[in-house]
Motif scaffolding. Structure first.
Motif, PDB file in Angstrom:
ATOM      1  N   VAL A  58       0.824  -1.210   0.000  1.00  0.00           N
ATOM      2  CA  VAL A  58       0.000   0.000   0.000  1.00  0.00           C
ATOM      3  C   VAL A  58       0.861   1.264   0.000  1.00  0.00           C
ATOM      4  O   VAL A  58       0.343   2.366  -0.147  1.00  0.00           O
ATOM      5  CB  VAL A  58      -0.958   0.022   1.208  1.00  0.00           C
ATOM      6  CG1 VAL A  58      -1.890  -1.182   1.177  1.00  0.00           C
ATOM      7  CG2 VAL A  58      -0.196   0.079   2.513  1.00  0.00           C
ATOM      8  N   ARG A  59       2.174   1.088   0.159  1.00  0.00           N
ATOM      9  CA  ARG A  59       3.088   2.231   0.109  1.00  0.00           C
ATOM     10  C   ARG A  59       4.268   1.867  -0.796  1.00  0.00           C
ATOM     11  O   ARG A  59       5.405   1.674  -0.322  1.00  0.00           O
ATOM     12  CB  ARG A  59       3.570   2.613   1.508  1.00  0.00           C
ATOM     13  CG  ARG A  59       2.450   3.091   2.416  1.00  0.00           C
ATOM     14  CD  ARG A  59       2.986   3.854   3.608  1.00  0.00           C
ATOM     15  NE  ARG A  59       3.687   5.069   3.217  1.00  0.00           N
ATOM     16  CZ  ARG A  59       3.068   6.225   2.923  1.00  0.00           C
ATOM     17  NH1 ARG A  59       1.750   6.299   2.951  1.00  0.00           N
ATOM     18  NH2 ARG A  59       3.768   7.288   2.598  1.00  0.00           N
ATOM     19  N   PRO A  60       4.007   1.746  -2.090  1.00  0.00           N
ATOM     20  CA  PRO A  60       5.076   1.363  -3.029  1.00  0.00           C
ATOM     21  C   PRO A  60       6.216   2.384  -3.011  1.00  0.00           C
ATOM     22  O   PRO A  60       5.991   3.588  -2.968  1.00  0.00           O
ATOM     23  CB  PRO A  60       4.360   1.343  -4.386  1.00  0.00           C
ATOM     24  CG  PRO A  60       3.135   2.170  -4.196  1.00  0.00           C
ATOM     25  CD  PRO A  60       2.729   1.988  -2.780  1.00  0.00           C
ATOM     26  N   GLY A  61       7.428   1.856  -3.036  1.00  0.00           N
ATOM     27  CA  GLY A  61       8.604   2.712  -3.015  1.00  0.00           C
ATOM     28  C   GLY A  61       9.104   3.041  -1.633  1.00  0.00           C
ATOM     29  O   GLY A  61      10.194   3.590  -1.479  1.00  0.00           O
ATOM     30  N   SER A  62       8.349   2.697  -0.591  1.00  0.00           N
ATOM     31  CA  SER A  62       8.773   2.972   0.780  1.00  0.00           C
ATOM     32  C   SER A  62       9.778   1.927   1.243  1.00  0.00           C
ATOM     33  O   SER A  62       9.792   0.791   0.748  1.00  0.00           O
ATOM     34  CB  SER A  62       7.570   2.977   1.719  1.00  0.00           C
ATOM     35  OG  SER A  62       6.669   4.007   1.398  1.00  0.00           O
ATOM     36  N   LYS A  63      10.594   2.309   2.212  1.00  0.00           N
ATOM     37  CA  LYS A  63      11.552   1.391   2.800  1.00  0.00           C
ATOM     38  C   LYS A  63      11.110   1.034   4.219  1.00  0.00           C
ATOM     39  O   LYS A  63      10.622   1.887   4.953  1.00  0.00           O
ATOM     40  CB  LYS A  63      12.950   2.003   2.822  1.00  0.00           C
ATOM     41  CG  LYS A  63      13.559   2.212   1.441  1.00  0.00           C
ATOM     42  CD  LYS A  63      14.975   2.756   1.536  1.00  0.00           C
ATOM     43  CE  LYS A  63      15.591   2.929   0.146  1.00  0.00           C
ATOM     44  NZ  LYS A  63      16.995   3.422   0.228  1.00  0.00           N
ATOM     45  N   LEU A  64      11.318  -0.220   4.557  1.00  0.00           N
ATOM     46  CA  LEU A  64      10.904  -0.696   5.872  1.00  0.00           C
ATOM     47  C   LEU A  64      11.878  -0.241   6.944  1.00  0.00           C
ATOM     48  O   LEU A  64      13.086  -0.417   6.824  1.00  0.00           O
ATOM     49  CB  LEU A  64      10.828  -2.230   5.861  1.00  0.00           C
ATOM     50  CG  LEU A  64      10.413  -2.901   7.169  1.00  0.00           C
ATOM     51  CD1 LEU A  64       8.988  -2.531   7.543  1.00  0.00           C
ATOM     52  CD2 LEU A  64      10.562  -4.414   7.053  1.00  0.00           C
ATOM     53  N   ASP A  65      11.331   0.349   8.011  1.00  0.00           N
ATOM     54  CA  ASP A  65      12.157   0.769   9.146  1.00  0.00           C
ATOM     55  C   ASP A  65      12.144  -0.286  10.241  1.00  0.00           C
ATOM     56  O   ASP A  65      13.195  -0.682  10.742  1.00  0.00           O
ATOM     57  CB  ASP A  65      11.635   2.091   9.706  1.00  0.00           C
ATOM     58  CG  ASP A  65      12.424   2.576  10.905  1.00  0.00           C
ATOM     59  OD1 ASP A  65      13.390   3.327  10.709  1.00  0.00           O
ATOM     60  OD2 ASP A  65      12.088   2.189  12.045  1.00  0.00           O
TER      61      ASP A  65
ATOM     62  N   GLY B 103      22.423  -3.488  10.140  1.00  0.00           N
ATOM     63  CA  GLY B 103      21.381  -2.696  10.763  1.00  0.00           C
ATOM     64  C   GLY B 103      20.779  -1.645   9.853  1.00  0.00           C
ATOM     65  O   GLY B 103      21.192  -1.420   8.737  1.00  0.00           O
ATOM     66  N   GLY B 104      19.702  -1.019  10.365  1.00  0.00           N
ATOM     67  CA  GLY B 104      19.081   0.076   9.646  1.00  0.00           C
ATOM     68  C   GLY B 104      17.874  -0.363   8.856  1.00  0.00           C
ATOM     69  O   GLY B 104      17.396  -1.480   8.962  1.00  0.00           O
ATOM     70  N   ALA B 105      17.341   0.520   8.028  1.00  0.00           N
ATOM     71  CA  ALA B 105      16.162   0.237   7.238  1.00  0.00           C
ATOM     72  C   ALA B 105      16.497  -0.704   6.087  1.00  0.00           C
ATOM     73  O   ALA B 105      17.587  -0.684   5.539  1.00  0.00           O
ATOM     74  CB  ALA B 105      15.583   1.538   6.699  1.00  0.00           C
ATOM     75  N   ALA B 106      15.518  -1.533   5.743  1.00  0.00           N
ATOM     76  CA  ALA B 106      15.719  -2.463   4.641  1.00  0.00           C
ATOM     77  C   ALA B 106      15.717  -1.702   3.321  1.00  0.00           C
ATOM     78  O   ALA B 106      14.782  -0.976   3.014  1.00  0.00           O
ATOM     79  CB  ALA B 106      14.615  -3.508   4.646  1.00  0.00           C
ATOM     80  N   GLY B 107      16.783  -1.861   2.552  1.00  0.00           N
ATOM     81  CA  GLY B 107      16.900  -1.136   1.295  1.00  0.00           C
ATOM     82  C   GLY B 107      16.222  -1.871   0.151  1.00  0.00           C
ATOM     83  O   GLY B 107      15.545  -2.890   0.322  1.00  0.00           O
ATOM     84  N   ASP B 108      16.368  -1.340  -1.052  1.00  0.00           N
ATOM     85  CA  ASP B 108      15.777  -1.960  -2.232  1.00  0.00           C
ATOM     86  C   ASP B 108      16.335  -3.370  -2.414  1.00  0.00           C
ATOM     87  O   ASP B 108      17.508  -3.631  -2.209  1.00  0.00           O
ATOM     88  CB  ASP B 108      16.096  -1.116  -3.480  1.00  0.00           C
ATOM     89  CG  ASP B 108      15.458   0.265  -3.399  1.00  0.00           C
ATOM     90  OD1 ASP B 108      14.435   0.409  -2.708  1.00  0.00           O
ATOM     91  OD2 ASP B 108      16.005   1.196  -4.027  1.00  0.00           O
ATOM     92  N   GLY B 109      15.466  -4.290  -2.799  1.00  0.00           N
ATOM     93  CA  GLY B 109      15.889  -5.667  -3.013  1.00  0.00           C
ATOM     94  C   GLY B 109      15.700  -6.558  -1.809  1.00  0.00           C
ATOM     95  O   GLY B 109      15.989  -7.754  -1.867  1.00  0.00           O
ATOM     96  N   TRP B 110      15.234  -6.008  -0.689  1.00  0.00           N
ATOM     97  CA  TRP B 110      14.998  -6.832   0.493  1.00  0.00           C
ATOM     98  C   TRP B 110      13.644  -7.519   0.378  1.00  0.00           C
ATOM     99  O   TRP B 110      12.685  -6.919  -0.097  1.00  0.00           O
ATOM    100  CB  TRP B 110      15.021  -5.951   1.749  1.00  0.00           C
ATOM    101  CG  TRP B 110      14.788  -6.728   3.013  1.00  0.00           C
ATOM    102  CD1 TRP B 110      15.701  -7.417   3.732  1.00  0.00           C
ATOM    103  CD2 TRP B 110      13.556  -6.911   3.687  1.00  0.00           C
ATOM    104  NE1 TRP B 110      15.129  -8.018   4.818  1.00  0.00           N
ATOM    105  CE2 TRP B 110      13.786  -7.720   4.817  1.00  0.00           C
ATOM    106  CE3 TRP B 110      12.244  -6.491   3.456  1.00  0.00           C
ATOM    107  CZ2 TRP B 110      12.784  -8.119   5.705  1.00  0.00           C
ATOM    108  CZ3 TRP B 110      11.244  -6.874   4.328  1.00  0.00           C
ATOM    109  CH2 TRP B 110      11.511  -7.674   5.433  1.00  0.00           C
TER     110      TRP B 110
END
Length: 505
Positions: A103-110, A314-321
């Motif tokens: 529901v939030r395309p392009g967002s990164k998971l924190d 650590g940190g937010a999951a980047g693209d490809g996760w």
């Protein structure tokens, strides 16, 4: 006793009345050493109150409101946080995360906060627009754990309690605001020390005549001010000291100190790849690691995976996760669960922080609502599910344990409702001191004058008081810097402008 504006009490019987010489504002030379000391302390109390009263008032009001964060948000967001019926069988956590990301395309998971009980939703937190700002944590998506349906989204940076927290911690002014708040908190300790002396040596402890209690009488205000300060002084000192670990300058240096000398921290040199501090794992304070674990080195993975990619722990999951070969979030959570066994629902809250990059690791943070000794920080290899670090109360040093207990008490959650009411009382006491102190000063000041208390000409006494102030200035550097600024201002400006002098007793 604490105060934010100089007390209205006259000088002790042994003190001579202040002179009204507008040149140097010096009392009569016949005053005793005790009277000189009283005047010097009073002057510092005045300046401390003048500098900090507005900030302390804001901090007290916002602190009192923030004590009710959990019950308020549970009520305010019940439509997205609570379920009408318990869920018998939940979907895999990874499926719920993917539903939120959809529901939030392009967002990164924190981070992800799984439900504490079967009648609660899963909170999936996305990275905010400004990851460098810890007060702008992004968007929370609430997912039904049984169906995977998204029930709602909330902008965490715009919630009422987040705004209250931002004002309380930084006056909504970023780093500059944080430094102002820290400086005011340090000066509050000076108010306690000087106020206690003024209460003990002055006439405020004497029994006032019945006429002094009439409305708007200065004696009545003085009595309210003195009794409130004397009764709440110790709690206010604790409130300040337990809040300083969150500050950007003093708190950050204290965190580094405890990590270097006070705790059993895993040696980052033993890790195969470069590590990062645990405080960099998330910008969201609701999912952050405990204060004692902020400097914990977070390792990279031991197992190989995601060939051809770069990343760090650590940190937010980047693209490809999730990355090729990495385990699911639910498997990582299951691997960490035995280590967090002492932290159990409903009082315990778990947070799952995903790896950032193919060499990152999963981080599980278990936080108990009341007892910090039950909290743990567990780091799990994202490819083989191996627990790399299990960090908790046994590894904390004395300083870290003291600060963690202090934080729990400061937030009013260590001993339930009783703790919350005591902290609320301290906030109300601070408000009373600020208002009554300002009112006393306004009623007694000569028209058109700042009315700073008279300066002492007894160098011996002045140097003795300055020595005590210097010690406080060394312990709390931001207060020390502003002390020097106050001395320079007092010497170059205040003493040369008649309207800024004298407060007649």
């Amino acid at each position: 006793m604490t105060s934010t504006i100089p007390p209205s009490a006259p000088l002790p019987d042994s003190a001579a009345d202040p002179a009204t010489d507008s040149t140097d504002s010096s009392p009569k030379s016949s005053a005793s050493g005790s009277s000189w000391r009283y005047r010097v302390v009073w002057r510092w109390h005045f300046y401390a109150g003048l500098l900090t009263a507005p900030v302390l008032l804001v901090m007290a009001i916002t602190g009192a409101i923030y004590l009710f964060k959990t019950p308020f948000e549970n009520w305010r967001y019940a439509d997205v946080r609570a379920l009408p019926a318990p869920v018998a069988s939940a979907l895999p956590l990874s499926s719920q995360i993917q539903a939120a990301l959809a529901v939030r395309p392009g967002s990164k998971l924190d981070s992800v906060i799984p439900p504490q009980t079967p009648d609660r939703t899963t909170r999936v937190i996305m990275v905010g627009g400004d990851p460098s700002n810890p007060w702008a944590p992004g968007m929370s998506v609430y997912v039904h754990p049984g169906t995977g349906k998204v029930l709602g989204q909330i902008d965490d940076s715009a919630t009422f309690m987040r705004v209250v927290r931002t004002i309380h911690g930084e006056l909504m002014a970023g780093v500059a605001g944080d430094r102002i708040v820290e400086t005011a908190a340090c000066w509050a300790l000076i108010l306690v020390v000087t106020g206690a002396y003024l209460w003990w040596r002055g006439p405020a402890r004497r029994r006032l005549p019945r006429s002094a209690w009439r409305p708007l009488k200065r004696g009545r205000l003085r009595r309210i001010h003195a009794v409130t300060g004397a009764g709440a002084g110790v709690v206010l000192v604790f409130l300040v000291l337990s809040g300083l670990p969150w500050s950007g300058f003093w708190g950050d240096n204290l965190s580094k100190l405890q990590a270097s000398v006070g705790s059993t921290v895993p040696d980052s040199a033993k890790f195969a790849r470069e590590s990062v501090p645990a405080k960099n794992l998330t910008t969201n304070p609701d999912a952050a690691v405990p204060w004692a674990a902020e400097q914990l080195p977070v390792p990279a993975t031991e197992a190989e995976g995601g060939a051809g990619h770069e990343g760090h722990g650590g940190g937010a999951a980047g693209d490809g996760w999730p990355y090729p070969g990495s385990i699911t979030a639910e498997r990582a959570l299951a691997a960490a669960a035995p280590q967090a066994g002492g932290c159990a629902p409903p009082g315990c809250e778990l947070s799952v922080l995903p790896p950032m990059g193919p060499t990152g690791v999963y981080t599980m943070v278990a936080t108990d609502a009341e007892d910090p000794a039950l909290g743990r920080t567990v780091l799990v290899d994202q490819y083989n599910g191996k627990v790399l670090v299990d960090y908790g109360w046994e590894e904390y040093g004395v300083l870290a344990k003291t600060v963690e207990q202090g934080i729990a008490l400061h937030e009013g959650r260590r001993f339930g409702t009783v703790n919350m009411l005591v902290m609320l009382g301290a906030c109300l006491a601070m408000i009373t001191l600020v208002v009554s102190g300002a009112w006393m000063w306004w009623k007694r000041r000569p028209r058109g004058r700042l009315a700073a208390p008279a300066r002492s000409t007894d160098r011996r006494t002045a140097y003795g008081v300055l020595t005590v102030m210097a010690v406080l200035g060394v312990l709390f550097p931001l207060a020390g810097i502003t002390m020097v600024a106050v001395l320079i201002l007092d010497w170059l400006v205040v003493r040369r402008i008649p309207k800024l002098n004298v407060l007649v007793g």
